[in-house]
Design an enzyme around this catalytic site. Structure first.
Site, PDB file in Angstrom:
ATOM      1  CD  GLU A  16      -3.243  -1.143   2.034  1.00  0.00           C
ATOM      2  OE1 GLU A  16      -3.008   0.082   2.940  1.00  0.00           O
ATOM      3  OE2 GLU A  16      -4.085  -1.942   2.433  1.00  0.00           O
ATOM      4  CG  HIS A  27      -9.462   6.485   1.134  1.00  0.00           C
ATOM      5  ND1 HIS A  27      -9.324   6.107  -0.146  1.00  0.00           N
ATOM      6  CD2 HIS A  27      -8.811   5.381   1.826  1.00  0.00           C
ATOM      7  CE1 HIS A  27      -8.932   4.949  -0.524  1.00  0.00           C
ATOM      8  NE2 HIS A  27      -8.503   4.659   0.935  1.00  0.00           N
ATOM      9  NE  ARG A  54      -4.846   5.740   3.016  1.00  0.00           N
ATOM     10  CZ  ARG A  54      -5.592   5.003   3.721  1.00  0.00           C
ATOM     11  NH1 ARG A  54      -5.778   5.403   4.861  1.00  0.00           N
ATOM     12  NH2 ARG A  54      -5.789   3.631   3.542  1.00  0.00           N
ATOM     13  CG  HIS A 106     -10.349   7.000   5.089  1.00  0.00           C
ATOM     14  ND1 HIS A 106     -11.374   5.968   5.337  1.00  0.00           N
ATOM     15  CD2 HIS A 106      -9.034   6.398   5.305  1.00  0.00           C
ATOM     16  CE1 HIS A 106     -10.564   4.795   5.359  1.00  0.00           C
ATOM     17  NE2 HIS A 106      -9.481   5.087   5.341  1.00  0.00           N
ATOM     18  NE  ARG A 136      -5.779   5.687   9.422  1.00  0.00           N
ATOM     19  CZ  ARG A 136      -6.069   4.916   8.455  1.00  0.00           C
ATOM     20  NH1 ARG A 136      -5.107   3.742   8.210  1.00  0.00           N
ATOM     21  NH2 ARG A 136      -7.198   4.899   7.558  1.00  0.00           N
TER      22      ARG A 136
END
Length: 525
Positions: free
Chosen positions: A114, A223, A268, A325, A360
């Site tokens: 990811e 997100h 992100r 998100h 995050r």
């Protein structure tokens, strides 16, 4: 009002609350209170998986380095180290609980890739249904061992001096030696969100009204890829899809992340801003999954959603939009989940442990909920034998009935927050939001048991919106999930390691610098 007493109240039924309940259930009387049904939570919707350094060429130090780089060195270093070191043991714990991780033919756990991770370290269950598998296993573990109150709204935390002694619901006061906030996030404060409809920031508002300290509220993570069908969002598309090769393109087929080193796997905040800017120019943005081999098997949840909407992702790129998100800030806690109020703990997304910094890292949220639930359970188990119940006396006051005021509805709050305190912010926009909210704040800060659920949620959303707005005004730089058009750069000289805290009594405070991880560590691990 009727009164009841239990050892521990846990507010929320996501992974953090369920894990805490599971670990405490054999030692004391535990009650889970949720305003939805037990299986509904952000955790159960989590698709991407959970990060853990399991492969021979990986190490907790590399996981820590990636976490700190993504969060732009705004972390509680001790909490991050605890998080990444515990990850492999958490995977083992979940396997023992019966979680069926995706495995290769040789029996090893399959590790996904990811954004912003330098190694494959994301464990999954059934491709993109990891959160549901985790919560199902934990629900099965606690179901007959704790008392469960579903469809129950908490209106206030009960407190005496600086101690939380229980909760007030629509119908009763319930007392407890320890109260645990595990209420999740704030996504419904915005128009587009990956969060369930219950995520209206209730835990933050409850804690603020009770006098607890909150921190880092300006850092809201958007997100990059929520599936959009006919202007309506239909849940998120996991970052794992980009990890397996999906690309972001505009309506002409141009790849919009071409100028970035890690392309679609940048952190992100970067990917979300690029999509947002493209949309602001009038273009639509799509996620092209046509090159992913065995798509339906790898991502069965997304495949099913697409099928329900009449879309074939193997033939047609998916229309996407960024959405709220995760909030990296929350109720301030130490490494053990303790808040600034005695008897009150916070765990999961509602807590600010400092592990996420300003942004995050993907797939650290389920891990955070599980790791710090262990710490909360240890603390409560250790102190409970010395703790006594405290009750309100007849002369103790619950909040007075406020003067009636016509409140804005949820859609109005969401539209204002999205436009003025969203992915990109400015002084003028933030001041406009602050002026709009001010007439409602004193009203929103008092909740009655007689308020409807919708009224309580609107009041909570107004409180949370005001706190995020004020924190965003104070931080005159761009870092992670907080981006100011009038302060586009990181300002390490003035802001590195400095957090913004808020209490109802003392207002906002810019704190002294946290311990910072050496840039050399970040680059070399």
């Amino acid at each position: 009002m009727a009164n009841k007493a239990v050892d521990v109240i846990i507010i929320g039924s996501g992974i953090a609350g369920l894990m805490t309940a599971h670990l405490l259930a054999d030692h004391m009387n535990v009650m889970i209170i949720t305003k939805s049904s037990l299986p509904i939570s952000n955790s159960s919707c989590a698709q991407g998986g959970m990060a853990a350094a399991l492969s021979p060429d990986d190490h907790w130090g590399k996981h820590m380095s990636d976490t700190i780089k993504a969060g732009q060195n705004h972390h509680n270093v001790e909490s991050v180290e605890m998080l990444v070191k515990r990850a492999p043991a958490i995977v083992q714990f979940l396997e023992q609980l019966g979680v069926p991780f995706d495995k290769a033919e040789d029996g090893s756990i399959v590790l996904g890739m990811e954004g912003a991770h330098q190694k494959r370290r994301i464990v999954h269950v059934n491709g993109d249904q990891t959160g549901q598998a985790f919560t199902t296993a934990l629900i099965n573990a606690v179901l007959h061992r704790v008392e469960i109150r579903e469809h129950t709204m908490i209106t206030n935390l009960l407190s005496k001096k600086d101690r939380v002694i229980g909760v007030q619901t629509e119908t009763e006061c319930i007392y407890a030696k320890s109260t645990v906030l595990a209420t999740g996030g704030i996504g419904q404060v915005y128009e587009h969100t990956s969060n369930v409809v219950e995520s209206t920031g209730d835990g933050l508002a409850l804690a603020y009204r009770a006098g607890a300290t909150l921190s880092d509220l300006e850092f809201v993570q958007f997100h990059p890829t929520l599936l959009k069908v006919n202007s309506v969002t239909c849940g998120l598309i996991s970052e794992a899809v980009r990890g397996e090769g999906a690309t972001l393109i505009d309506e002409r087929g141009n790849r919009i992340m071409n100028d970035y080193q890690q392309k679609e796997l940048e952190s992100r905040d970067i990917v979300s801003r690029e999509i947002h800017r493209c949309i602001q120019t009038g273009k639509d943005v799509f996620l092209d999954c046509r090159g992913i081999h065995d798509f339906n098997r790898r991502f069965p949840g997304l495949s099913k959603r697409c099928q329900q909407q009449g879309i074939n992702p193997l033939e047609t790129p998916l229309s996407v939009v960024p959405g709220a998100h995760f909030i990296s800030g929350g109720v301030e806690t130490d490494c053990f989940g303790r808040t600034s109020l005695k008897g009150l703990y916070a765990v999961g997304e509602v807590a600010c442990t400092g592990v996420h910094g300003a942004n995050r890292l993907a797939s650290n949220s389920l891990l955070e909920g599980l790791v710090f639930a262990e710490e909360v359970a240890k603390q409560i188990t250790a102190i409970q034998p010395k703790t006594h119940f405290i009750y309100l006396e007849q002369d103790d006051e619950l909040p007075d009935a406020p003067i009636y005021l016509q409140m804005p509805n949820k859609k109005e709050i969401q539209a204002k927050m999205t436009r003025l305190v969203g992915i990109e912010r400015s002084l003028n926009g933030l001041m406009e939001m602050k002026r709009w909210l001010e007439p409602f704040l004193s009203f929103a800060n008092k909740v009655q048991a007689s308020d409807s659920r919708n009224d309580v949620e609107c009041k909570n959303m107004i409180v949370v919106a005001a706190l995020i707005t004020e924190a965003a005004l104070l931080r005159t730089e761009s870092r992670g999930g907080h981006y100011r058009l009038d302060y586009r750069k990181r300002d390490d000289q003035n802001w590195l390691g400095r957090s913004i805290s808020i209490t109802k009594e003392h207002g906002f405070v810019v704190n002294e610098r946290r311990k910072i991880v050496s840039p050399l560590f970040i680059e070399t691990m």
